[in-house]
Design a protein around this motif. Structure first.
Motif, PDB file in Angstrom:
ATOM      1  N   VAL A  93      37.074 -38.441   5.358  1.00 56.25           N
ATOM      2  CA  VAL A  93      37.880 -38.331   5.757  1.00 56.25           C
ATOM      3  C   VAL A  93      39.060 -38.615   5.681  1.00 56.25           C
ATOM      4  O   VAL A  93      39.310 -39.578   5.330  1.00 56.25           O
ATOM      5  N   LEU A  94      38.993 -37.719   6.319  1.00 55.56           N
ATOM      6  CA  LEU A  94      40.206 -38.047   5.724  1.00 55.56           C
ATOM      7  C   LEU A  94      40.896 -39.165   6.353  1.00 55.56           C
ATOM      8  O   LEU A  94      42.082 -39.228   6.497  1.00 55.56           O
ATOM      9  N   LEU A 150      40.501 -39.046  -7.956  1.00 58.70           N
ATOM     10  CA  LEU A 150      41.774 -39.716  -8.236  1.00 58.70           C
ATOM     11  C   LEU A 150      41.902 -39.926  -9.743  1.00 58.70           C
ATOM     12  O   LEU A 150      40.996 -40.469 -10.372  1.00 58.70           O
ATOM     13  N   LYS A 151      43.020 -39.490 -10.298  1.00 58.36           N
ATOM     14  CA  LYS A 151      43.246 -39.617 -11.731  1.00 58.36           C
ATOM     15  C   LYS A 151      44.547 -40.375 -11.983  1.00 58.36           C
ATOM     16  O   LYS A 151      45.504 -40.200 -11.248  1.00 58.36           O
ATOM     17  N   GLY A 152      44.568 -41.188 -13.018  1.00 65.02           N
ATOM     18  CA  GLY A 152      45.766 -41.946 -13.340  1.00 65.02           C
ATOM     19  C   GLY A 152      45.528 -43.018 -14.379  1.00 65.02           C
ATOM     20  O   GLY A 152      46.414 -43.322 -15.177  1.00 65.02           O
ATOM     21  N   HIS A 153      44.320 -43.589 -14.390  1.00 70.22           N
ATOM     22  CA  HIS A 153      43.994 -44.599 -15.400  1.00 70.22           C
ATOM     23  C   HIS A 153      43.773 -43.935 -16.764  1.00 70.22           C
ATOM     24  O   HIS A 153      43.302 -42.796 -16.843  1.00 70.22           O
ATOM     25  N   PRO A 158      40.760 -53.855   4.188  1.00 73.56           N
ATOM     26  CA  PRO A 158      39.929 -53.883   5.397  1.00 73.56           C
ATOM     27  C   PRO A 158      40.167 -52.731   6.356  1.00 73.56           C
ATOM     28  O   PRO A 158      39.253 -52.336   7.077  1.00 73.56           O
ATOM     29  N   ASP A 159      41.380 -52.156   6.374  1.00 69.71           N
ATOM     30  CA  ASP A 159      41.634 -51.030   7.280  1.00 69.71           C
ATOM     31  C   ASP A 159      41.184 -49.701   6.690  1.00 69.71           C
ATOM     32  O   ASP A 159      41.277 -48.662   7.343  1.00 69.71           O
ATOM     33  N   GLY A 160      40.694 -49.717   5.459  1.00 64.23           N
ATOM     34  CA  GLY A 160      40.175 -48.504   4.839  1.00 64.23           C
ATOM     35  C   GLY A 160      41.230 -47.516   4.397  1.00 64.23           C
ATOM     36  O   GLY A 160      40.903 -46.410   3.970  1.00 64.23           O
ATOM     37  N   GLN A 161      42.509 -47.884   4.439  1.00 62.57           N
ATOM     38  CA  GLN A 161      43.567 -46.925   4.120  1.00 62.57           C
ATOM     39  C   GLN A 161      44.019 -46.990   2.667  1.00 62.57           C
ATOM     40  O   GLN A 161      44.575 -46.021   2.155  1.00 62.57           O
ATOM     41  N   THR A 162      43.775 -48.111   2.001  1.00 64.18           N
ATOM     42  CA  THR A 162      44.232 -48.280   0.626  1.00 64.18           C
ATOM     43  C   THR A 162      43.071 -48.650  -0.284  1.00 64.18           C
ATOM     44  O   THR A 162      42.239 -49.477   0.072  1.00 64.18           O
ATOM     45  N   TRP A 168      46.045 -46.947  -4.263  1.00 66.78           N
ATOM     46  CA  TRP A 168      45.999 -45.533  -3.885  1.00 66.78           C
ATOM     47  C   TRP A 168      46.021 -45.390  -2.365  1.00 66.78           C
ATOM     48  O   TRP A 168      45.372 -46.159  -1.661  1.00 66.78           O
ATOM     49  N   ASN A 169      46.713 -44.385  -1.874  1.00 64.22           N
ATOM     50  CA  ASN A 169      46.657 -44.003  -0.466  1.00 64.22           C
ATOM     51  C   ASN A 169      45.457 -43.081  -0.315  1.00 64.22           C
ATOM     52  O   ASN A 169      45.450 -41.960  -0.836  1.00 64.22           O
ATOM     53  N   LEU A 170      44.413 -43.539   0.406  1.00 71.07           N
ATOM     54  CA  LEU A 170      43.177 -42.772   0.492  1.00 71.07           C
ATOM     55  C   LEU A 170      43.329 -41.507   1.328  1.00 71.07           C
ATOM     56  O   LEU A 170      42.672 -40.503   1.058  1.00 71.07           O
TER      57      LEU A 170
END
Length: 647
Positions: free
Chosen positions: A308-309, A403-406, A417-421, A434-436
């Motif tokens: 989820v988003l 997610l691509k970038g590396h 801990p908040d699951g957002q990053t 990353w912003n999930l």
């Protein structure tokens, strides 16, 4: 039709809206003839208000797509322009079939399939509502099942509205489809997130019964919503019936107010305790079967889920990981913040760890899985895949996005801990944030002189500790992206790091066979733990903050008194290198993963072996769910395995 903007070549008409315009299938010459959809606004009516409204809605649709198209289940806006006195909107082509056509072929959906549809679409509604957008025209025709992965995509944002203090059309004006749209939307021109949820409920009713809500509306108005179950061809569970009942409430105040509320009612009732034989071991997982009533207590503890988003209830969760030689592990601790979390931490007696069984297997496309992170709400898994990162739905086994970038292999990942990053470390010597929710890179940290293989995030989510092959630990402020300091004492690469539950101390393990404890804020070493005869591959600190656990290439797991530095006991039943450890959130048990193809579960207090799980080759990472009833493992056999407790 001539080439539009010297870029888009129309191939055929998809639909003709008569007085409004047409929709075409086209090819994007700038993208190697990739297919796209072109909407043409060509209104033929003369009424000035209607014409102005049509232009405004068309423009707003482009705005919505630009705002929301970052979601993998919403078409991306490719272009918006005027040419030859016509307005054009170009969007991503979703190759698939809408649910109305699917219904005509299937002649009805099962209750299980309706649950799958809700599971797939509710996170999409959560995503748009949290961005202040109301779709206002949800119906089977506007939901497409994508051929490539079976995911449901929400299309046609032409009627969507920005959520403001007053989402209201002029008196006597309504937007939406009769039968599918809520009464406040049709009668008053008002729309809320709850209005979209009514439309979703009407859509589920149509798919479940084969009866058109539009037909019922023309004959009975909104009276049909009270008696919708009379149209069922087959009985459904009371739980699902209650959810649809509340979705179809005529009174907006009595209806579900958010997608999250629906998810909370659905997920506990979707937990499956069926053995692995009932699950296909590929990414096209079907939804679990319904629980029998004897599992009611268990399922109410268990939170499962999807994409989820992806904005999650805050609950403490930390991960520590291995080294360049594929040494990865994860561990979780209790949160010091209760906020609004629905997660329940069970008592030890409520989690019979000897009853763990293999519930699902996800097959990674082509690479060994070295690291995993389980979202705090237990609904999604993130894993490395070569130089990319993939997010998966735990419920369906489907990939949500990549997610691509590396530019080098990703060795380690962890969530705040908040699951957002999400934080990722790679052989390219960089760390990316990353912003999930958006699936977008926030920033890149570049200070290490060698591969990044281990890190940990502090319980408050503000500090990142990174261990590297350059023998150092670097501390970063996650909010600003600024480096705080560097810890130096190890004589070889740092293979694992872990914060204490109170966030005051940091532990690090190394190829130099030692574990060091730090007061990281002051940059001072507190003590050194010695006893392992080979590389320390993984470490974790128990939720009570008193016990440190370490795994090693010497095939052992050691438990240490964190205050004194003394060894408590050694666990030595693995026949090969221990690469991963994880502690249950209640601190009762420990899981260890080894190259001997086993996962062992241990009683931390007694050192007694509780259970052995077999069938996973080259285990590299472990993670417990917040309730301790799900264990996720990853390994060199290109798989992610989900183990669950059965009672």
């Amino acid at each position: 039709m001539a080439l539009l903007r010297n870029r888009f070549r129309v191939t055929r008409v998809l639909s003709d809206e008569g007085g409004f315009g047409r929709t075409y299938l086209a090819e994007d010459l700038d993208k190697l003839n990739e297919r796209c959809v072109i909407k043409q606004l060509a209104p033929k009516f003369q009424d000035s208000w209607a014409l102005s409204k049509a232009v405004d809605l068309f423009h707003k649709e482009a705005q919505r797509l630009q705002q929301l198209g970052e979601h993998s289940q919403i078409p991306t806006l490719l272009a918006y322009f005027e040419e030859n006195n016509y307005l054009y909107l170009v969007q991503q082509f979703i190759d698939g079939q809408n649910l109305l056509k699917e219904l005509q072929q299937k002649r009805g959906y099962s209750a299980k399939e309706i649950r799958e549809i809700l599971l797939d679409l509710l996170p999409v509604l959560k995503f748009i509502h949290e961005r202040g957008v109301i779709h206002r025209d949800i119906k089977p025709q506007n939901i497409i099942r994508r051929k490539s992965d079976g995911r449901l995509c929400l299309i046609d944002f032409g009627s969507s509205k920005q959520l403001t203090a007053k989402v209201q059309m002029p008196m006597g004006t309504s937007i939406g489809s009769h039968g599918y749209s809520a009464i406040e939307q049709i009668r008053d021109g008002k729309a809320y997130p709850a209005s979209d949820l009514f439309s979703l409920g009407a859509t589920c009713f149509h798919l479940l019964t084969g009866t058109s809500p539009f037909k019922l509306w023309t004959e009975h108005g909104y009276a049909w919503v009270q008696d919708w179950q009379e149209f069922l061809k087959n009985p459904i569970s009371d739980e699902l019936a209650e959810v649809i009942d509340k979705l179809l409430e005529k009174d907006v105040k009595q209806r579900y107010q958010s997608a999250d509320q629906v998810l909370k009612d659905l997920f506990p009732k979707q937990t499956s305790l069926v053995k692995e034989a009932n699950y296909p071991t590929n990414l096209q997982q079907t939804q679990p079967t319904l629980l029998s009533r004897k599992y009611t207590l268990l399922r109410n503890f268990f939170l499962l889920g999807s994409v989820v988003l992806l904005l999650v209830l805050g609950q403490f969760f930390y991960q520590q990981s291995g080294r360049l030689e594929l040494s990865i592990s994860s561990s979780f601790g209790k949160s010091n913040q209760n906020s609004n979390s629905e997660t329940i931490t069970p008592e030890p007696s409520q989690v019979p760890l000897q009853n763990f069984y293999l519930a699902k297997t996800f097959k990674s496309p082509d690479r060994s899985v070295l690291s995993i992170a389980l979202a705090p709400n237990g609904k999604t898994i993130v894993s490395n895949s070569g130089d990319t990162i993939k997010m998966w739905s735990l419920a369906t086994g489907q990939e949500i996005y990549t997610l691509k970038g590396h530019t080098g292999r990703v060795n380690i990942i962890a969530m705040t801990p908040d699951g957002q990053t999400l934080v990722s470390g790679s052989e390219d010597k960089t760390i990316k944030l990353w912003n999930l929710a958006r699936g977008q890179e926030i920033r890149t940290l570049e200070e290490h002189s060698n591969s990044v293989n281990a890190f940990a995030i502090s319980p408050d989510g503000k500090t990142l500790a990174i261990g590297s092959d350059d023998n150092t630990i670097k501390l970063w402020d996650l909010t600003t992206g600024q480096q705080i300091g560097t810890l130096k004492s190890h004589s070889s690469w740092v293979s694992a790091v872990a914060f204490s539950p109170d966030g005051q101390t940091l532990a690090s393990g190394s190829r130099d066979k030692t574990i060091k404890l730090w007061n990281w804020a002051k940059g001072k070493k507190i003590r050194t733990f010695t006893g392992h005869s080979q590389t320390v591959t993984s470490i974790a600190i128990a939720p009570d903050g008193n016990t440190l656990v370490s795994g090693s290439d010497d095939k052992t797991i050691k438990l240490w008194n964190l205050d004194t530095g003394e060894e408590i006991r050694t666990l030595h039943k693995h026949s090969d290198q221990v690469k991963a450890i994880a502690i249950t959130p209640d601190g009762y048990a420990l899981a260890s993963g080894s190259l001997d193809k086993t996962i062992k579960l241990w009683n931390i207090d007694t050192g007694e072996e509780i259970h052995t799980l077999k069938g996973h080759d080259g285990i590299q990472a472990l993670a417990f769910s917040q309730d301790g009833k799900t264990l996720v493992s990853a390994g060199l056999d290109n798989t992610i395995k989900v183990w669950r407790v059965s009672e």
